[in-house]
Write a protein that holds these residues in place. Structure first.
Motif, short mmCIF file in Angstrom:
data_model
loop_
_atom_site.label_atom_id
_atom_site.label_comp_id
_atom_site.label_asym_id
_atom_site.label_seq_id
_atom_site.Cartn_x
_atom_site.Cartn_y
_atom_site.Cartn_z
N LYS A 40 5.34 -5.63 -1.36
CA LYS A 40 4.13 -5.25 -2.09
C LYS A 40 3.10 -4.64 -1.14
O LYS A 40 2.43 -3.65 -1.46
CB LYS A 40 3.53 -6.46 -2.79
CG LYS A 40 4.36 -6.98 -3.94
CD LYS A 40 3.70 -8.19 -4.59
CE LYS A 40 4.53 -8.74 -5.73
NZ LYS A 40 3.90 -9.95 -6.34
N PHE A 41 2.96 -5.23 0.04
CA PHE A 41 2.01 -4.70 1.03
C PHE A 41 2.40 -3.28 1.44
O PHE A 41 1.55 -2.39 1.54
CB PHE A 41 1.98 -5.62 2.25
CG PHE A 41 0.98 -5.23 3.30
CD1 PHE A 41 -0.30 -5.73 3.26
CD2 PHE A 41 1.32 -4.36 4.33
CE1 PHE A 41 -1.23 -5.39 4.22
CE2 PHE A 41 0.41 -4.00 5.28
CZ PHE A 41 -0.87 -4.51 5.23
N GLY A 42 3.69 -3.06 1.69
CA GLY A 42 4.14 -1.73 2.10
C GLY A 42 3.97 -0.68 1.02
O GLY A 42 3.70 0.49 1.31
N LEU A 43 4.10 -1.08 -0.25
CA LEU A 43 3.92 -0.12 -1.34
C LEU A 43 2.46 0.33 -1.48
O LEU A 43 2.19 1.49 -1.81
CB LEU A 43 4.41 -0.73 -2.66
CG LEU A 43 5.91 -0.95 -2.79
CD1 LEU A 43 6.23 -1.66 -4.09
CD2 LEU A 43 6.67 0.38 -2.71
N GLU A 44 1.53 -0.57 -1.23
CA GLU A 44 0.11 -0.25 -1.40
C GLU A 44 -0.55 0.27 -0.13
O GLU A 44 -1.66 0.81 -0.19
CB GLU A 44 -0.65 -1.50 -1.88
CG GLU A 44 -0.28 -1.96 -3.27
CD GLU A 44 -0.73 -0.96 -4.33
OE1 GLU A 44 -1.71 -0.24 -4.09
OE2 GLU A 44 -0.08 -0.92 -5.41
N PHE A 45 0.11 0.13 1.02
CA PHE A 45 -0.55 0.48 2.28
C PHE A 45 -0.86 1.97 2.41
O PHE A 45 -1.92 2.32 2.94
CB PHE A 45 0.31 0.01 3.45
CG PHE A 45 -0.39 0.09 4.77
CD1 PHE A 45 -1.40 -0.79 5.10
CD2 PHE A 45 -0.04 1.07 5.70
CE1 PHE A 45 -2.06 -0.71 6.30
CE2 PHE A 45 -0.69 1.15 6.90
CZ PHE A 45 -1.69 0.26 7.21
N PRO A 46 0.01 2.92 1.98
CA PRO A 46 -0.38 4.33 2.07
C PRO A 46 -1.65 4.66 1.29
O PRO A 46 -2.45 5.50 1.72
CB PRO A 46 0.84 5.06 1.48
CG PRO A 46 1.98 4.14 1.71
CD PRO A 46 1.42 2.77 1.56
N ASN A 47 -1.87 3.98 0.16
CA ASN A 47 -3.12 4.20 -0.57
C ASN A 47 -4.33 3.74 0.24
O ASN A 47 -5.39 4.38 0.22
CB ASN A 47 -3.07 3.45 -1.91
CG ASN A 47 -1.96 3.94 -2.81
OD1 ASN A 47 -1.60 5.12 -2.77
ND2 ASN A 47 -1.39 3.06 -3.62
N ALA A 48 -4.16 2.63 0.97
CA ALA A 48 -5.25 2.16 1.82
C ALA A 48 -5.54 3.15 2.95
O ALA A 48 -6.70 3.40 3.29
CB ALA A 48 -4.89 0.78 2.40
N VAL A 49 -4.49 3.72 3.53
CA VAL A 49 -4.70 4.73 4.58
C VAL A 49 -5.42 5.95 4.01
O VAL A 49 -6.30 6.52 4.66
CB VAL A 49 -3.34 5.12 5.21
CG1 VAL A 49 -3.53 6.22 6.24
CG2 VAL A 49 -2.69 3.91 5.87
N ASP A 50 -5.08 6.34 2.79
CA ASP A 50 -5.79 7.46 2.16
C ASP A 50 -7.26 7.15 1.94
O ASP A 50 -8.13 8.03 2.08
CB ASP A 50 -5.13 7.80 0.82
CG ASP A 50 -3.75 8.42 1.00
OD1 ASP A 50 -3.50 8.97 2.09
OD2 ASP A 50 -2.94 8.35 0.06
N VAL A 51 -7.58 5.90 1.59
CA VAL A 51 -8.98 5.50 1.43
C VAL A 51 -9.73 5.63 2.76
O VAL A 51 -10.87 6.12 2.80
CB VAL A 51 -9.06 4.06 0.89
CG1 VAL A 51 -10.50 3.53 0.94
CG2 VAL A 51 -8.54 3.98 -0.53
#
Length: 326
Positions: free
Chosen positions: A150-161
């Motif tokens: 779950k962390f890996g799936l959401e992490f690219p969105n965090a980098v985009d933020v």
């Protein structure tokens, strides 16, 4: 004659003393040495300048990234195998002592249940060992792998933020706060702990290292390395993180493609692994007396134990054959 000889001797004596104290070099020799020293200083400065220029080349940066990756992988292998690290990966606040007490309780209960059903003492002990050592570890590993997925799936969105925040003029610390507030678990709580660590005086690499101890994912490893290299060499952080986001999304697409291509092999392995227990259950339902001997007779129990060991080894080998590390 005596005054002349005395004058000559005095001149020779004064000249010898001067030669001893001066060192015997003339002004031209000293000038040559000074020129050589200046040339050596200029050469040293040129070498330092060339070394700095070489450190900023793509080849040097690639070597620095390789060193960082090897060091991170070494630390991950060292800390990943302990039970305390696995509990952290699963996000459980259970202590090691409590975990072993729960494992011992499960083992005792499984042994007693096997004895109640009339199984042999050795089979009951084997069931207790499997339930006490294998089942809790499997549950912790299953929870930890799901959490890291779950962390890996959401992490690219965090980098985009973070990229959008830096481009709009926000500090990186404020971008972390936004991620901690808006992102779902486990990404949001982990960034909240990161913000708390920065608030109590930890540096960003130290806080990211502690975060990596709790969530040892490749995505977070890449992010930590990019931040560390950017702090050492400088550069455009928004551009570097934008490239990292593109790489992470490409890795995810490649992982999904490999999963789709290996789905047939995964289904075959599941069918082969589940077929013997299913056949045994069906035979037991249709003719219970025929299968009862496998559980009541010592020879049948030994055969069941050997079959379980061989089936476990076969399932492990098939899992290793169809598992792809990306």
């Amino acid at each position: 004659m005596l005054p002349v000889l005395a004058a000559i001797l005095a001149f020779i004596t004064i000249g010898g003393l001067g030669w001893v104290f001066v060192g015997g070099d003339d002004s031209s020799g000293r000038a040559v040495k000074r020129a050589e020293a200046m040339g050596m200083g200029q050469t040293k400065a040129a070498r330092i300048k060339a070394a700095k220029a070489e450190a900023n080349t793509p080849e040097a940066r690639r070597k620095a990234i390789e060193i960082q990756l090897k060091e991170a992988e070494r630390k991950e292998r060292k800390a990943r195998m302990t039970m305390a690290a696995r509990l952290k990966h699963a996000g459980l606040s259970v202590s090691i002592r409590t975990f072993w007490l729960i494992s011992a309780g499960l083992g005792i209960v499984a042994t007693l249940v096997a004895l109640v059903f009339g199984l042999h003492i050795f089979v009951a002990i084997g069931a207790g060992v499997a339930a006490g050592l294998g089942l809790p570890r499997w549950i912790v590993g299953f929870i930890g792998s799901g959490r890291m997925k779950k962390f890996g799936l959401e992490f690219p969105n965090a980098v985009d933020v973070i990229v959008r925040g830096i481009k709009s003029g926000l500090p990186v610390h404020d971008c972390f706060k936004i991620i901690a507030k808006e992102s779902p678990a486990p990404l949001g709580p982990e960034f909240a702990k990161l913000v708390e660590g920065l608030g109590v005086g930890l540096t960003l690499p130290q806080a990211l290292e502690k975060m990596y101890e709790r969530i040892p994912t490749p995505e977070l490893k890449f992010f930590t390395i990019v931040i560390a290299i950017q702090q050492k060499t400088g550069g455009n952080l928004a551009e570097a993180l934008g490239n990292l986001s593109a790489v992470l999304r490409a890795r995810r697409m490649m992982r999904e493609k490999v999963k789709a291509l290996s789905s047939e092999a995964l289904a075959s392995a599941g069918i082969i692994g589940a077929l013997p227990p299913l056949v045994m259950a069906l035979v037991g339902l249709t003719t219970p007396a025929y299968m009862a001997l496998m559980f009541t007779d010592i020879r049948g129990q030994i055969m069941l134990l050997g079959s379980a060991i061989w089936m476990g080894a076969g399932i492990f080998v098939m899992k290793r054959m169809i598992s792809f590390k990306i």
